[in-house]
Structures are given as structure tokens and as C-alpha cells.
Design an enzyme around this catalytic site. Structure first.
Site, PDB file in Angstrom:
ATOM      1  N   ASP A 282      58.904  31.801  73.421  1.00 56.73           N
ATOM      2  CA  ASP A 282      58.739  31.639  71.976  1.00 56.73           C
ATOM      3  C   ASP A 282      59.751  30.611  71.490  1.00 56.73           C
ATOM      4  O   ASP A 282      60.929  30.649  71.875  1.00 56.73           O
ATOM      5  CB  ASP A 282      58.973  32.950  71.227  1.00 56.73           C
ATOM      6  CG  ASP A 282      57.783  33.899  71.311  1.00 56.73           C
ATOM      7  OD1 ASP A 282      56.823  33.592  72.046  1.00 56.73           O
ATOM      8  OD2 ASP A 282      57.819  34.951  70.648  1.00 56.73           O
TER       9      ASP A 282
ATOM     10  N   ARG B 194      47.144  31.954  73.631  1.00 58.62           N
ATOM     11  CA  ARG B 194      48.390  31.303  73.202  1.00 58.62           C
ATOM     12  C   ARG B 194      49.023  30.467  74.314  1.00 58.62           C
ATOM     13  O   ARG B 194      50.095  30.777  74.814  1.00 58.62           O
ATOM     14  CB  ARG B 194      49.402  32.328  72.684  1.00 58.62           C
ATOM     15  CG  ARG B 194      48.943  33.057  71.448  1.00 58.62           C
ATOM     16  CD  ARG B 194      50.065  33.901  70.861  1.00 58.62           C
ATOM     17  NE  ARG B 194      49.651  34.541  69.623  1.00 58.62           N
ATOM     18  CZ  ARG B 194      50.444  35.274  68.850  1.00 58.62           C
ATOM     19  NH1 ARG B 194      51.710  35.444  69.198  1.00 58.62           N
ATOM     20  NH2 ARG B 194      49.996  35.828  67.749  1.00 58.62           N
TER      21      ARG B 194
END
Length: 429
Positions: free
Chosen positions: A254, A306
Site C-alpha cells: 500500500d 487491485r
């Protein structure tokens, strides 16, 4: 009246914790305020507002539609320009810091611990969060000076809490077979100039929080960590290369809160749902400064979505191999610029998951203006990429920060040796 005051105080504290909870910091003290301010300055300095002014060197490769990641026993072959810079040299272990000269893409200025001494991790334990034992990885990463961190031998390290790093560090797992597993992951928060290379990160769990030392002269109380493999929070000039990652509680990687100047390359991702998130909130426009290169990676078995999912920012997805996904490969919201060049996309057999792209929280009348382009991508098994934005703007993106792609048919060769490598000292890697 006392009860009313208590309820008001509790509500205030709750709002405060929610406001900073994504940082895992229970109390935003003066030290973290200073780090946040410094990180914002680093991000502004790293951001290139005109990435179209000069061209990078081209990627080379050969045409192949076959792939063989495991069991290769032939002579050392470096199949992409990052690897050709350092691999297949018998003396790689005597000249480890040569690696720092090899990064391309938006993270190209990252040098990690090149200008510091070597630190050898000799102890895989992680038992003391306040006074880490010398010789442990936690002790290494909190030191104030630049360090090139290597490992004495093969290690399995279970991090009891998130590993909070300081700036100017390289973690180099070549030749040691290092696994970070069974515990918490890495936190790169308000830091700059970090290289993480050649390790396995898998089966990462949430940390429970508590008092954790984040530098030699500071510690603080942290809330529960998210369970990311690697979390970038306001981090600048970061290179993640030749990592093998799977099965983390939250994301594998992330990058949020204005993180920028990042290259993610030569990694092998498997067995995970939400693989990479770039930009955590639609309500945080400062992520517009985010510039990330995703190059020469293999998105393999057991992945769902993702790869990445982007909010704001500029993401260059170049010469990656997408052999598996269940929902979609590349997604986003809040008008990110996504340039996909020379990737191979092999769609799943599910007729409802053939589309590479997914746009969230916006009608077509809005997202039709987002610049999402596909150029020289190889689409297989019915895969298709829904483009948007003005195609004339493609001519702008020829910067030194942007790797020039080979066609998607070259991808199996370019990504053949993705993931952590089995390097042996005194032999070509």
C-alpha cells in the site's frame, strides 16, 4: 454534569484516534509532527510536474510466449535492463552496493544505504519492541545513519509488531533466503530513500500495537497495524525489487498519504485478494503528487484484484505479466492517470471478468476524461482494456522517469526471473 463532560471527552478522543488511525500512531507527538513536515517537503522535491521533457533508455528483450519461473538451471541470464545492471556478475556479493545504481522509473533517484556502512543481521528474533537487540533487523532499521543491511545466513523472521524504518536504508536479502512471515510487516512512514530487495514476505498478520521504538532516540504508542506486507505512508524515493509476496492480512503493498517517487519491479505476487492500493481515500487530493512505476513484475496464481488500484496520481504500468486475476487487474477512482504499456494480460475463463480495468464511484460522463491508456499490450483469452481520456496526451509521457516499453509479447522473457532470487556468493546471481 461530570458524566456529560466524560462523554464529550471520550467523543473527542475517539474522533482524534479516527483522524490519525490510518497512521497507526496513537499520539501524534512533536517528533512525528516534525517527520510528517519533513516527509511532505521530500515529496514536493521528488515530484516532477513535467514528466514529459526527456526520454529514458529503451527496454530490450526477445519475443516469447512461454514462461518458466522455477527450475531454471542454465547459465545466468539477465532479461531486463534493471537486472542487466547488476546480475550475472560473479562478484555481486563483493560489490552489493552496485544495486543502488540500477533502479529505473519514478524511484530512479533512490540510493538506500549506498553511502553508509554494512550492517549484518545475525539474530532472527524480534522480542523487545523498546530496546531491540543488536544484530536483529529491528535494531538495524532504527539506526539514524544510512545502512546497507544484509543477513548472515538463511532466516525466518517473525515480526512481533510492525517494523518501523528510518530513512536511508537498504534491506538486501541476496544470498541468504530471508522470509518475513507469521507476524507483522514493514512500515515506511514519513521516510525517504529506502530499498527493499530479494526477500520473501508472506502470511503477514496485524500487529496488536503498543509501545514501539521507531528510532534510537524515540518510541511511542502505536495502534493496531493493518497487516500490509509493506505499507508506505508519506514515503518518498522507494524501490521495491525482486520480492516474493503472498497472503497478507490487508494489502501486499500500500502506498498512501502523498507517497511518491516509487518503483516496484521484478516482484512475484501470488495468493492474495487486494494486491496493491495506491491512494487510500477519495478525500485526500494530496495523493495527486503520487508517481509510481510498476515494471517487470509477475502477477501470478491466486490473485483477485487491485494490481494496482489507484486514486489520483500517475501510475506507469510497464512490461508486467498478468497471468491470473479473478475480478479485474487495474482499477481506480478520482481521476488517476494510468498508462499501461507492453504488458501481457491473460484473462480468466469467467466471461464476466475479461475486462482488465475497473473504475469506481464515477459515471462514464466523468471517467471518460480520465487518462487511462493501453499501448502495445498483449491481450489474451478475451482480455480487453477500456481506454479513456485524450489519446493525444500520450505523446507527453516520454520522460526519463518513464521506462520505454517493449511490446507485450516480450513480457514472458522480461519477467522470467521475477521474485526473490536464489543467489550464491562467488557465483553469478
Amino acid at each position: 454534569m461530570g458524566a456529560l463532560k466524560f462523554k464529550f471527552l471520550f467523543a473527542f478522543v475517539l474522533v482524534f484516534i479516527v483522524a490519525i488511525g490510518s497512521a497507526n500512531i496513537a499520539e501524534f507527538d512533536e517528533v512525528w509532527q516534525q517527520r510528517a513536515a519533513m516527509a511532505e517537503k521530500d515529496a514536493e522535491a521528488a515530484y516532477d510536474p513535467y514528466p514529459e521533457q526527456s526520454r529514458n533508455r529503451a527496454v530490450e528483450g526477445r519475443n516469447s510466449t512461454r514462461r518458466s519461473l522455477r527450475g531454471y538451471k542454465g547459465a545466468c541470464v539477465a532479461t531486463n535492463p534493471i537486472d542487466r545492471c547488476w546480475r550475472c556478475r560473479r562478484d555481486w556479493a563483493r560489490n552489493r552496493k552496485r544495486l543502488a545504481d540500477c533502479v529505473l522509473g519514478f524511484g530512479r533517484k533512490t540510493t538506500g544505504g549506498k553511502y553508509g556502512r554494512y550492517y549484518v543481521v545475525t539474530d532472527p528474533s524480534d522480542n523487545d519492541m523498546l530496546n531491540p537487540k543488536p544484530g536483529t533487523l529491528r535494531h538495524a532499521v532504527i539506526q539514524p545513519e544510512p545502512l546497507w543491511i544484509i543477513f548472515k545466513g538463511p532466516m525466518v523472521i517473525k515480526l512481533n509488531e510492525e517494523l518501523i524504518m528510518t530513512s536511508h536504508k537498504t534491506i538486501d536479502g541476496r544470498g541468504a533466503q530471508v522470509h518475513i512471515t507469521g507476524g507483522a510487516g514493514f512500515t515506511l512512514q514519513f521516510v525517504s530513500n529506502i530499498i527493499i530487495h530479494g526477500i520473501y514476505i508472506h502470511d503477514i498478520q496485524q500487529g496488536s500495537g503498543g509501545l514501539i521504538r521507531d528510532s534510537v532516540d524515540h518510541y511511542g504508542f502505536r495502534t493496531m497495524s493493518d497487516g500490509d506486507g509493506i505499507s508506505l505512508f508519506g514515503a518518498t524515493n522507494v524501490w521495491l525489487d525482486h520480492l516474493s509476496m503472498r497472503n497478507c492480512h490487508d494489502g501486499l503493498i500500500d502506498a498512501i498519504q502523498g507517497s511518491t517517487a516509487i518503483t516496484i519491479s521484478n516482484c512475484h505476487f501470488t495468493k492474495h485478494n487486494e494486491v496493491m492500493l495506491f491512494g487510500a481515500s477519495d478525500s485526500y487530493p494530496k495523493d495527486s503528487i503520487m508517481q509510481i512505476t510498476v515494471a517487470f513484475n509477475h502477477f501470478g496464481q491466486g490473485l483477485v484484484q487491485r494490481m494496482p488500484r489507484c486514486r489520483y496520481g500517475f501510475v506507469h504500468v510497464v512490461n508486467n505479466d498478468y497471468t491470473h486475476w479473478l475480478m479485474y487487474a487495474i482499477g481506480g477512482s478520482q481521476h488517476p492517470t494510468i498508462i499501461s504499456q507492453g504488458n501481457r494480460f491473460i484473462a480468466p475463463h469467467n466471461l464476466f471478468a475479461k475486462e482488465v480495468t475497473k473504475r469506481d464511484y464515477a459515471p462514464m460522463s466523468v471517467w471518460k476524461n480520465w487518462l487511462w491508456r493501453s499501448e502495445n499490450d498483449l491481450m489474451m483469452n478475451g482480455a480487453f482494456f477500456v481506454k479513456s481520456g485524450d489519446p493525444k496526451r500520450m505523446a507527453e509521457f516520454t520522460a526519463k522517469d518513464v521506462i520505454t516499453a517493449k511490446p507485450g509479447s516480450y513480457v514472458p522473457r522480461l519477467t522470467r526471473f521475477s521474485g526473490a532470487l536464489h543467489c550464491t556468493i562467488n557465483k553469478p546471481c
